[in-house]
Design a protein around this motif. Structure first.
Motif, PDB file in Angstrom:
ATOM      1  N   LYS A 198     -24.366  -4.641  22.256  1.00  0.00           N
ATOM      2  CA  LYS A 198     -24.763  -3.678  21.234  1.00  0.00           C
ATOM      3  C   LYS A 198     -25.347  -4.310  19.976  1.00  0.00           C
ATOM      4  O   LYS A 198     -25.956  -3.617  19.162  1.00  0.00           O
ATOM      5  CB  LYS A 198     -23.552  -2.814  20.864  1.00  0.00           C
TER       6      LYS A 198
ATOM      7  N   ARG B 162     -20.309  -2.341  25.324  1.00  0.00           N
ATOM      8  CA  ARG B 162     -19.929  -1.084  25.964  1.00  0.00           C
ATOM      9  C   ARG B 162     -19.758  -1.382  27.458  1.00  0.00           C
ATOM     10  O   ARG B 162     -20.736  -1.590  28.177  1.00  0.00           O
ATOM     11  CB  ARG B 162     -20.995  -0.015  25.743  1.00  0.00           C
TER      12      ARG B 162
ATOM     13  N   GLU C 199     -14.683   0.247  24.817  1.00  0.00           N
ATOM     14  CA  GLU C 199     -15.885  -0.096  24.063  1.00  0.00           C
ATOM     15  C   GLU C 199     -15.470  -0.733  22.746  1.00  0.00           C
ATOM     16  O   GLU C 199     -14.538  -0.288  22.082  1.00  0.00           O
ATOM     17  CB  GLU C 199     -16.726   1.159  23.809  1.00  0.00           C
TER      18      GLU C 199
ATOM     19  N   GLY D 221     -20.943  -5.518  30.420  1.00  0.00           N
ATOM     20  CA  GLY D 221     -20.978  -4.882  29.111  1.00  0.00           C
ATOM     21  C   GLY D 221     -22.402  -4.808  28.583  1.00  0.00           C
ATOM     22  O   GLY D 221     -23.165  -5.768  28.697  1.00  0.00           O
TER      23      GLY D 221
END
Length: 181
Positions: free
Chosen positions: A45, A123, A118, A42
């Protein structure tokens, strides 16, 4: 002085000076697709590790076991539901100018339910296990990832500068097991 978390196992692999440090428990889970020889990573973020690819995980809550924390974090960050996780490693991180050590319990899982989605935090993206994007990951990952692939259990200790990139010292060993009780 803070009371040590009874779930911590760092005391079994650390010297006296590091054993005396407070430790914060974390998990790191790698969903594996053995049939296609790939792993789900991932892109972080927000928060700690923002902009890096990693497995899924985070802080272990006070009322849960480390394994429960791993399963919960995987679901929260990816939407995947793991019935079980297999512990493959223990990582300890000591950051310059930070009096708290990170104790990271590393897991892999196979055959998760649900679909990777997501989230606000991560993500997800699949990568070939033999072509990892180490240039977008934490600096230490390239050293211990071969242990994950080979099925060997490992314990690693990494000392990093305050920039959280520069490794000043490391220790990495294969171990027969990760049950330190």
């Amino acid at each position: 002085m803070a009371v040590p978390d009874p779930r911590s196992v760092a005391r079994h692999v650390e010297d006296d000076a590091h054993r005396a440090m407070p430790h914060r428990l974390y998990t790191l889970v790698f969903p594996m697709d053995k049939a296609r020889h790939r792993v789900l990573l991932g892109m972080k973020k927000r928060g700690f590790g923002c902009g890096k690819l990693n497995g899924f995980g985070g802080k272990v809550e006070p009322a849960e076991t480390i394994e429960q924390g791993a399963i919960r974090e995987l679901a929260e960050e990816s939407g995947l539901l793991a019935a079980a996780v297999d512990k493959c490693g223990l990582l300890l991180f000591y950051f310059e100018d930070n009096p708290v050590a990170m104790e990271v319990h590393v897991y892999q899982t196979h055959g998760c339910g649900g679909a990777a989605v997501e989230t606000e935090e991560m993500r997800p993206e699949w990568f070939a296990v033999d072509n990892m994007p180490f240039d977008q990951m934490w600096a230490d990952d390239r050293y211990w990832w071969p242990f994950v692939l080979s099925g060997d259990k490992f314990v690693g200790r990494f000392w990093l500068k305050a920039d959280q990139v520069t490794i000043t010292r490391s220790e990495l060993v294969r171990v027969d097991g990760l049950d330190f009780a």
